[in-house]
Each structure stands twice: as structure tokens, then as C-alpha cells.
Design a protein around this motif. Structure first.
Motif, PDB file in Angstrom:
ATOM      1  N   UNK A 127      23.847  -7.652 -41.390  1.00  0.00           N
ATOM      2  CA  UNK A 127      24.622  -8.609 -40.616  1.00  0.00           C
ATOM      3  C   UNK A 127      25.008  -9.775 -41.524  1.00  0.00           C
ATOM      4  N   UNK A 128      26.153 -10.390 -41.203  1.00  0.00           N
ATOM      5  CA  UNK A 128      26.568 -11.595 -41.913  1.00  0.00           C
ATOM      6  C   UNK A 128      27.003 -12.628 -40.881  1.00  0.00           C
ATOM      7  N   UNK A 129      26.433 -13.829 -41.017  1.00  0.00           N
ATOM      8  CA  UNK A 129      26.747 -14.931 -40.117  1.00  0.00           C
ATOM      9  C   UNK A 129      27.408 -16.051 -40.899  1.00  0.00           C
ATOM     10  N   UNK A 130      28.581 -16.469 -40.444  1.00  0.00           N
ATOM     11  CA  UNK A 130      29.237 -17.636 -41.017  1.00  0.00           C
ATOM     12  C   UNK A 130      28.689 -18.858 -40.295  1.00  0.00           C
ATOM     13  N   UNK A 131      28.169 -19.823 -41.055  1.00  0.00           N
ATOM     14  CA  UNK A 131      27.449 -20.957 -40.476  1.00  0.00           C
ATOM     15  C   UNK A 131      28.199 -22.250 -40.779  1.00  0.00           C
ATOM     16  N   UNK A 149      22.223 -43.803 -29.618  1.00  0.00           N
ATOM     17  CA  UNK A 149      22.135 -43.960 -31.063  1.00  0.00           C
ATOM     18  C   UNK A 149      21.197 -42.990 -31.741  1.00  0.00           C
ATOM     19  N   UNK A 150      20.565 -42.097 -30.996  1.00  0.00           N
ATOM     20  CA  UNK A 150      19.605 -41.154 -31.579  1.00  0.00           C
ATOM     21  C   UNK A 150      20.294 -39.870 -32.001  1.00  0.00           C
ATOM     22  N   UNK A 151      19.590 -39.063 -32.745  1.00  0.00           N
ATOM     23  CA  UNK A 151      20.082 -37.759 -33.176  1.00  0.00           C
ATOM     24  C   UNK A 151      19.072 -36.716 -32.719  1.00  0.00           C
ATOM     25  N   UNK A 152      19.532 -35.764 -31.954  1.00  0.00           N
ATOM     26  CA  UNK A 152      18.656 -34.727 -31.431  1.00  0.00           C
ATOM     27  C   UNK A 152      18.466 -33.580 -32.398  1.00  0.00           C
ATOM     28  N   UNK A 153      18.147 -32.425 -31.850  1.00  0.00           N
ATOM     29  CA  UNK A 153      17.891 -31.233 -32.670  1.00  0.00           C
ATOM     30  C   UNK A 153      19.172 -30.767 -33.359  1.00  0.00           C
ATOM     31  N   UNK A 154      19.047 -30.120 -34.524  1.00  0.00           N
ATOM     32  CA  UNK A 154      20.236 -29.604 -35.208  1.00  0.00           C
ATOM     33  C   UNK A 154      20.917 -28.499 -34.413  1.00  0.00           C
ATOM     34  N   UNK A 155      22.223 -28.464 -34.519  1.00  0.00           N
ATOM     35  CA  UNK A 155      23.023 -27.450 -33.834  1.00  0.00           C
ATOM     36  C   UNK A 155      23.923 -26.773 -34.853  1.00  0.00           C
ATOM     37  N   UNK A 156      23.988 -25.461 -34.780  1.00  0.00           N
ATOM     38  CA  UNK A 156      24.782 -24.662 -35.707  1.00  0.00           C
ATOM     39  C   UNK A 156      25.931 -23.994 -34.964  1.00  0.00           C
ATOM     40  N   UNK A 157      27.072 -23.967 -35.603  1.00  0.00           N
ATOM     41  CA  UNK A 157      28.204 -23.190 -35.108  1.00  0.00           C
ATOM     42  C   UNK A 157      28.229 -21.879 -35.891  1.00  0.00           C
ATOM     43  N   UNK A 158      28.000 -20.776 -35.208  1.00  0.00           N
ATOM     44  CA  UNK A 158      27.845 -19.480 -35.860  1.00  0.00           C
ATOM     45  C   UNK A 158      28.978 -18.540 -35.483  1.00  0.00           C
ATOM     46  N   UNK A 159      29.402 -17.755 -36.463  1.00  0.00           N
ATOM     47  CA  UNK A 159      30.360 -16.677 -36.232  1.00  0.00           C
ATOM     48  C   UNK A 159      29.774 -15.402 -36.812  1.00  0.00           C
ATOM     49  N   UNK A 160      29.569 -14.416 -35.960  1.00  0.00           N
ATOM     50  CA  UNK A 160      29.026 -13.137 -36.403  1.00  0.00           C
ATOM     51  C   UNK A 160      30.153 -12.341 -37.045  1.00  0.00           C
ATOM     52  N   UNK A 161      30.197 -12.357 -38.387  1.00  0.00           N
ATOM     53  CA  UNK A 161      31.309 -11.751 -39.114  1.00  0.00           C
ATOM     54  C   UNK A 161      31.118 -10.257 -39.358  1.00  0.00           C
ATOM     55  N   UNK A 162      29.889  -9.849 -39.634  1.00  0.00           N
ATOM     56  CA  UNK A 162      29.636  -8.443 -39.942  1.00  0.00           C
ATOM     57  C   UNK A 162      28.596  -7.903 -38.984  1.00  0.00           C
ATOM     58  N   UNK A 163      29.010  -6.925 -38.190  1.00  0.00           N
ATOM     59  CA  UNK A 163      28.124  -6.249 -37.251  1.00  0.00           C
ATOM     60  C   UNK A 163      28.870  -5.026 -36.735  1.00  0.00           C
ATOM     61  N   UNK A 164      28.297  -4.366 -35.763  1.00  0.00           N
ATOM     62  CA  UNK A 164      28.976  -3.216 -35.172  1.00  0.00           C
ATOM     63  C   UNK A 164      29.946  -3.608 -34.072  1.00  0.00           C
ATOM     64  N   UNK A 165      30.014  -4.890 -33.781  1.00  0.00           N
ATOM     65  CA  UNK A 165      30.967  -5.350 -32.781  1.00  0.00           C
ATOM     66  C   UNK A 165      32.385  -5.275 -33.349  1.00  0.00           C
ATOM     67  N   UNK A 224      34.917  -7.193 -32.905  1.00  0.00           N
ATOM     68  CA  UNK A 224      35.552  -8.481 -33.202  1.00  0.00           C
ATOM     69  C   UNK A 224      34.470  -9.519 -33.435  1.00  0.00           C
ATOM     70  N   UNK A 225      34.745 -10.525 -34.260  1.00  0.00           N
ATOM     71  CA  UNK A 225      33.742 -11.576 -34.500  1.00  0.00           C
ATOM     72  C   UNK A 225      33.398 -12.330 -33.220  1.00  0.00           C
ATOM     73  N   UNK A 226      32.157 -12.760 -33.122  1.00  0.00           N
ATOM     74  CA  UNK A 226      31.692 -13.556 -31.998  1.00  0.00           C
ATOM     75  C   UNK A 226      31.320 -14.943 -32.505  1.00  0.00           C
ATOM     76  N   UNK A 227      31.732 -15.981 -31.788  1.00  0.00           N
ATOM     77  CA  UNK A 227      31.422 -17.357 -32.172  1.00  0.00           C
ATOM     78  C   UNK A 227      30.647 -18.031 -31.051  1.00  0.00           C
ATOM     79  N   UNK A 228      29.683 -18.871 -31.438  1.00  0.00           N
ATOM     80  CA  UNK A 228      28.831 -19.525 -30.450  1.00  0.00           C
ATOM     81  C   UNK A 228      28.110 -20.680 -31.118  1.00  0.00           C
TER      82      UNK A 228
END
Length: 314
Positions: free
Chosen positions: A213-217, A235-251, A253-257
Motif C-alpha cells: 500500500x502507498x499513502x500520500x500524507x 489558542x490551544x493546539x489539539x491532536x495532530x491530524x493527517x490528510x491521507x490519500x490511499x494511492x496504491x491499493x486494490x481499490x 480509485x484513490x480514497x481521501x480522508x
């Protein structure tokens, strides 16, 4: 593969000699061979590890249960400024794997193989930040080879030794000496010993590889830190959040979330886009994120804050 074939041939010859000495007919020998092959398949199935689940239903479904623990998974950032996001996701996955193995009574260390140029851009792993991110620094080893050839040799040896819960291999860009052939060698070793290799590619383009699998981060703005009464701390900063795109899989089309990482619970949570809206002037959790111009004027980069999981390079 040639050594396995030679060993199998010698075993068959030895069994044939024993059968002749015992006076067993050929069908009995064939039945013994079928029994041995069936036992081998059973042993292989018992050795197969379940995938590493993200704990997010739609993502685990797209990954066919989770990340395989006997293959390569690639975390790719397209830009240098997003290298921290790719590294952060790899560390979050490694932290989740550490927790899973600790619950099973296995306390193997984790090996991070750094890239010389990538270290200058993104920094080195930093022990206090690793602990805050959910990793155990006492089970985290860092290697800093000077050349790509040395890094490849180390990665192959480390995976083949099966001495680490996972090997994280950092590569910058798309070097000519790390292509499909080298990726295939690493993949075969990972599959043979049932150990995962996480490839962190900084500022690299998509290319053919043996990664399962390959994930674009990319980085995404964090939400405000919640308070016990349900309100948000301004003014605070919470937990880190990632924008992911599943580029390589058996799907097809790419999935983004979007995924949020909780380092204390070592769990991922899905995030909806509306929850990411922040008041004007609030900083993002990732200094590399681009913010659009607003009514208050164009976005200007903010000063660097506290150290997180990486030490600043001088």
C-alpha cells in the motif's frame, strides 16, 4: 529460493533412500510427501500475522483489514514541507504496533534508518517528543548511514534479522539506486520473516514499487484542545491530524480522508471537514500547512513553536 529447492531435493532423496531400506512402496512415499506438504501449509498459515488495524472501519475495509505486517507500506509526502506529516504518520503506526506487541508480551525494538539529506530538512528523532507522540524511546533505535547504499544494506539486514518489531526506512525523493529491484528485495525479506517495513519517502513522486500500500500524507489543521466540560481551549493546539490519500491499493480509485492521532490512547479517529474550521488567526498543528487568504489579509508563516518528535537540525 535456490537454497530452499536444494534442501528440498536432498530431503526427498533421503526419504526415498529410507523408503527403499524399509521396503515401502512408492505410493506410501507419495502419501508421506503429501502429508509433509499439508503440514507445511498449515505451519505457514499459523505463522501468518493478522494485519495492523487502524481502528477506523472504512479505512480498514479499504486496506483489506489493515496494514500487512509482512510487507512494505509506503508513506509519501510530495513536498519537503510535508515531510513531518509522513514521518508523523509512520511513527503513529509504529506506536500502535508497539502497543499491540506489548499487549502480546513482545517487546522488540523499533529501528529508524534516517536519510542524510532528509535529516537536514526534517531533523532527527527526538526522545522526549517520541514519548509524547506515543512511542517508547527505550525501544527506539536510530541509524544514520551516510550513503544510500549503506542505508539499503542496513535495511535489508535489519529486516532479515527479524530482531525489530518494524523497520522504518527514510528516503528522500526518487533516487536512481532505489527502484523496483531494490524494493522487491526488501519486500521478499519482509515477507520471509513476517516483519513490516515502513518506507517514508520525503518530497518524492509516485513510482512503481513492491509496496503493498502507498499513502500520500499531508498535514491538516488541528482542532482546539477539548476541556472536561466539553468546551474548547482558545489558542490551544489539539491532536495532530493527517490528510491521507490511499494511492496504491486494490481499490479502483484513490480514497481521501482525514485522521486524527491520539498519542495517549494510541488510537486513530476519523475527522469530518467541518470540525476543522478554526477561528481567524489560529495556528495549524503543522507548520507546513498552507492556509488560504482571508479577510484579515494573506497568510504569513508563523514562528516555530515547541519541539515535537524531531530535533531541529543546526
Amino acid at each position: 529460493m535456490a537454497q530452499h529447492a536444494l534442501a528440498r531435493e536432498r530431503l526427498f532423496a533421503l526419504r526415498e533412500t529410507i523408503a527403499r531400506l524399509e521396503g515401502r512402496p512408492a505410493p506410501a512415499l507419495a502419501a508421506a510427501e503429501r502429508e509433509a506438504l499439508a503440514e507445511g501449509r498449515k505451519t505457514h498459515q499459523e505463522r501468518t500475522l493478522p494485519p495492523l488495524s487502524f481502528g477506523v472501519e472504512f479505512l480498514d475495509w479499504a486496506l483489506e483489514g489493515g496494514l500487512p505486517l509482512d510487507a512494505i507500506t509506503e508513506f509519501r509526502s510530495a513536498l519537503s514541507r510535508d515531510a513531518g506529516a509522513a514521518s508523523g504518520l509512520a511513527m503513529a503506526v509504529a506506536a500502535r504496533l508497539q502497543k499491540q506487541e506489548a499487549d502480546a508480551g513482545r517487546l522488540l525494538p523499533l529501528l529508524w534508518i534516517g536519510d542524510a539529506v532528509g535529516t537536514l530538512e526534517a531533523g532527527r528523532p527526538y526522545a522526549p517528543g517520541l514519548r509524547d507522540f506515543g512511542l517508547s524511546p527505550e525501544r527506539f533505535l536510530h541509524a544514520a548511514p551516510r550513503k544510500l547504499d549503506e542505508a539499503l544494506w542496513l535495511a535489508e539486514a535489519a529486516v532479515e534479522s527479524a530482531a525489530f518489531s518494524a523497520v522504518i526506512f527514510e528516503v528522500r525523493g526518487n533516487p536512481a539506486h532505489f527502484g523496483l529491484t531494490e524494493s522487491r528485495r526488501l519486500s521478499l525479506r519482509a515477507h520471509a520473516v513476517r516483519r513490516p517495513l515502513f518506507l517514508v519517502r520525503q518530497a518524492g513522486a509516485e513510482e512503481a514499487s513492491s509496496a503493498a500500500f502507498r499513502l500520500h500524507v499531508e498535514p491538516a489543521p488541528s482542532a482546539l484542545r477539548p476541556l472536561p466540560d466539553g468546551s474548547k481551549l482558545s489558542g490551544s493546539i489539539g491532536n495532530p491530524i493527517f490528510r491521507l490519500t490511499l494511492e496504491k491499493s486494490r481499490n479502483p480509485a484513490p480514497l481521501s480522508f482525514l485522521l486524527e492521532w491520539n498519542p495517549h490512547e494510541r488510537e486513530f479517529f476519523p475527522v469530518a471537514e467541518p470540525n476543522l474550521v478554526r477561528p481567524p488567526g489560529e495556528q495549524s498543528a503543522h507548520s507546513g500547512a498552507q492556509l488560504p487568504a482571508s479577510a484579515n489579509g494573506p497568510y504569513r508563516p508563523q514562528a516555530m513553536g515547541a519541539l515535537l518528535a524531531f530535533e531541529r537540525a543546526s
